[in-house]
Scaffold this active site. Structure first.
Site, mmCIF file in Angstrom:
data_model
loop_
_atom_site.group_PDB
_atom_site.id
_atom_site.type_symbol
_atom_site.label_atom_id
_atom_site.label_comp_id
_atom_site.label_asym_id
_atom_site.label_seq_id
_atom_site.Cartn_x
_atom_site.Cartn_y
_atom_site.Cartn_z
ATOM 1 N N GLU A 170 0.825 -1.215 0.000
ATOM 2 C CA GLU A 170 0.000 0.000 0.000
ATOM 3 C C GLU A 170 0.859 1.265 0.000
ATOM 4 O O GLU A 170 0.774 2.077 0.924
ATOM 5 C CB GLU A 170 -0.907 0.011 1.233
ATOM 6 C CG GLU A 170 -1.842 -1.169 1.305
ATOM 7 C CD GLU A 170 -2.560 -1.263 2.643
ATOM 8 O OE1 GLU A 170 -2.223 -0.513 3.582
ATOM 9 O OE2 GLU A 170 -3.455 -2.109 2.740
ATOM 10 N N ARG A 189 2.351 19.805 6.777
ATOM 11 C CA ARG A 189 3.370 18.889 7.292
ATOM 12 C C ARG A 189 4.436 19.575 8.170
ATOM 13 O O ARG A 189 4.809 19.012 9.208
ATOM 14 C CB ARG A 189 4.041 18.106 6.161
ATOM 15 C CG ARG A 189 3.069 17.192 5.409
ATOM 16 C CD ARG A 189 3.790 16.243 4.461
ATOM 17 N NE ARG A 189 4.503 15.225 5.172
ATOM 18 C CZ ARG A 189 5.814 15.172 5.320
ATOM 19 N NH1 ARG A 189 6.581 16.094 4.795
ATOM 20 N NH2 ARG A 189 6.376 14.201 5.994
ATOM 21 N N CYS A 209 -2.784 33.469 10.906
ATOM 22 C CA CYS A 209 -2.571 34.041 12.244
ATOM 23 C C CYS A 209 -2.189 32.973 13.263
ATOM 24 O O CYS A 209 -2.930 32.717 14.221
ATOM 25 C CB CYS A 209 -3.847 34.728 12.707
ATOM 26 S SG CYS A 209 -4.556 35.730 11.434
ATOM 27 N N TYR A 222 4.212 17.790 11.720
ATOM 28 C CA TYR A 222 5.194 16.724 11.975
ATOM 29 C C TYR A 222 6.608 17.249 12.143
ATOM 30 O O TYR A 222 7.541 16.449 12.154
ATOM 31 C CB TYR A 222 5.237 15.750 10.782
ATOM 32 C CG TYR A 222 3.931 15.123 10.387
ATOM 33 C CD1 TYR A 222 3.144 14.434 11.310
ATOM 34 C CD2 TYR A 222 3.497 15.170 9.062
ATOM 35 C CE1 TYR A 222 1.961 13.833 10.915
ATOM 36 C CE2 TYR A 222 2.323 14.562 8.658
ATOM 37 C CZ TYR A 222 1.557 13.904 9.601
ATOM 38 O OH TYR A 222 0.402 13.301 9.204
ATOM 39 N N TYR A 263 0.562 13.925 1.136
ATOM 40 C CA TYR A 263 0.073 14.561 2.359
ATOM 41 C C TYR A 263 0.231 16.084 2.269
ATOM 42 O O TYR A 263 0.556 16.747 3.262
ATOM 43 C CB TYR A 263 0.772 13.962 3.605
ATOM 44 C CG TYR A 263 0.646 12.457 3.598
ATOM 45 C CD1 TYR A 263 -0.566 11.852 3.898
ATOM 46 C CD2 TYR A 263 1.695 11.626 3.198
ATOM 47 C CE1 TYR A 263 -0.718 10.473 3.819
ATOM 48 C CE2 TYR A 263 1.555 10.252 3.110
ATOM 49 C CZ TYR A 263 0.342 9.690 3.434
ATOM 50 O OH TYR A 263 0.187 8.321 3.344
#
Ligand SMILES: Cc1ncc(COP(=O)(O)O)c(C=O)c1O
Length: 416
Positions: free
Chosen positions: A274, A313, A342, A317, A371
């Site tokens: 996958e 991202r 903001c 992360y 992503y």
């Protein structure tokens, strides 16, 4: 090979100038390379050829219909995690018998839809979910094919938010309880036990966690294969890492294959994979225009028109994305690249040495194909960016930029 290269000092997507695209389509703008998608898919399929895997493209990484269709045309299936993703996959033309459905919280409505479509199998994440699928299938007079997602408790050495195969994660059934879950599945009338699934996390930069996880699930697979006639599939998930910076080596598909093929050969099951990011990550960039340069006493800020609502991202992360100028320059600056939202968390790069830019210049945020757009939101009532796909010198807008009208569509003001 990168699909994004400089020609005559200007960044190109395949044969098309990024500068021209940004002028025609505006910014922020996602640009995808069709040839990169296909090259990555083929590289993985070639490395894994000895077991002829079914490659279910993880459409959560990039669910644009054109991207899904490009891969479906190469033979890819789809790994979906919601009714909406299943709908997208079907709209893009993925045959139902090439679709697998994961996710810890499948609703009855989503399960019914997948049963009606007769997808290849559900990857089941808990015992109550097994019972729900069995109940819905029985009520509909259908059979739900299931692969239980087993959590092998292996550390994929990635960010804690994207690590999914450790004991403390919410995903899958713990290996120690998996046998009981399979017994439960075998007792249900509406179910057919089709296989076993695992997914360790993402991005994984070494093949070792995959090999370790396979060793752990091997005895269970062997006994299920012996005892259950319909048990034929082993889906080893996605998570293969890509390079996000020049000094980071991607997970090479040949090294990956060398690590997993021996165990897969021994098991003799039909192999599924996958991959998402591996295919889409470096197939996309996000192009943005500099609005202002702001020097405060401590720091220089380059304020661009892309923001955390376009690419989440970095704040989510702490992810690193290379940022390059669309027009090459020798000069550099040290500081932050930030968006207009903001929030202090609205940044694309912090404390970095980057190519110098002026107000009005274009910058490209690299490795934004996975992503990226899929996590975009309308925060601060900002329309989501347009997406274009390039193939050689051909360009297609594969998603229109959202307008202000789009942003209030569906909202109501009560009469009272
Ligand atoms: C079950 C499952 N499969 C596949 C993937 C795809 O991961 P990646 O895009 O890193 O290959 C994910 C990512 O979250 C996942 O949860």
């Amino acid at each position: 090979m990168s699909a994004f290269t400089y020609r005559g000092g200007v960044l190109h997507a395949e044969d098309v100038s990024v500068e021209t695209l940004a002028e025609e389509q505006g910014t922020p703008l996602y640009i995808y390379s069709r040839s990169h998608l296909i090259e990555q898919y083929k590289a993985l399929a070639a490395a894994m050829k000895p077991v002829k895997p079914s490659i279910y493209f993880a459409i959560k990484s990039n669910s644009n219909l054109a991207v899904i269709r490009t891969l479906a045309d190469q033979g890819a299936g789809a790994d979906v995690v919601s009714g909406g993703e299943l709908y997208r996959a079907r709209q893009a033309g993925v045959p139902a018998d090439r679709i697998v459905f994961a996710g810890v919280g499948k609703t009855a409505e989503e399960i019914d839809y997948a049963l009606r479509e007769d997808i290849k199998f559900f990857t089941v994440e808990s015992e109550p979910e097994l019972e729900r699928i069995a109940g819905r299938a029985k009520a509909m007079g259908r059979i739900g094919r299931v692969a239980i997602r087993v959590n092998p408790d292996v550390d994929p050495h990635t960010h804690k938010y994207t690590s999914t195969g450790k004991a403390e994660n919410k995903f899958g059934v713990d290996l120690t309880r998996a046998e009981r879950a399979y017994e439960l599945a075998l007792r249900q009338d509406g179910l057919e036990v089709a296989g076993l699934h695992m997914h360790l996390g993402s991005p994984i930069m070494s093949p070792t966690p995959y090999a370790e996880a396979l060793e752990k699930v091997k005895p269970l697979c062997e006994s299920l294969k012996r005892e259950v006639e319909t048990f034929r599939h082993l889906d080893i998930g996605g998570g293969l890492g890509i390079s996000y910076s020049p000094d980071q080596a991607p997970l090479n598909p040949r090294d990956f294959a060398a690590a997993v093929l021996p165990a897969l050969h021994d098991l003799g099951l039909k192999v599924g994979m996958e991959p998402g990011r591996f295919i889409t990550g470096n197939a996309g960039i996000l192009v943005t225009r500099v609005q202002y340069i702001k020097d405060n006493p401590f720091k220089k800020f380059v304020i661009v028109d892309a923001a955390m609502n376009d690419l989440l991202r970095p704040p989510l992360y702490d992810a690193h994305h290379e940022i390059v100028p669309v027009r090459q320059t020798e000069e550099t600056f040290f500081g932050d690249v930030v968006g207009p939202i903001c929030e202090s968390g609205d940044f694309m790069a912090q404390g970095r040495e980057l190519s110098a830019v002026d107000q009005g210049d274009l910058m490209a945020i690299l490795s934004a194909g996975a992503y990226g757009f899929v996590m975009a939101s309308n925060y601060n009532t900002r329309g989501r960016a347009a997406e274009v796909m390039v193939s050689g010198d051909r360009v297609e807008v594969v998603r229109e930029r959202e307008t202000w009208e789009d942003l209030v569509r569906g909202e109501r003001m009560p009469e009272w």
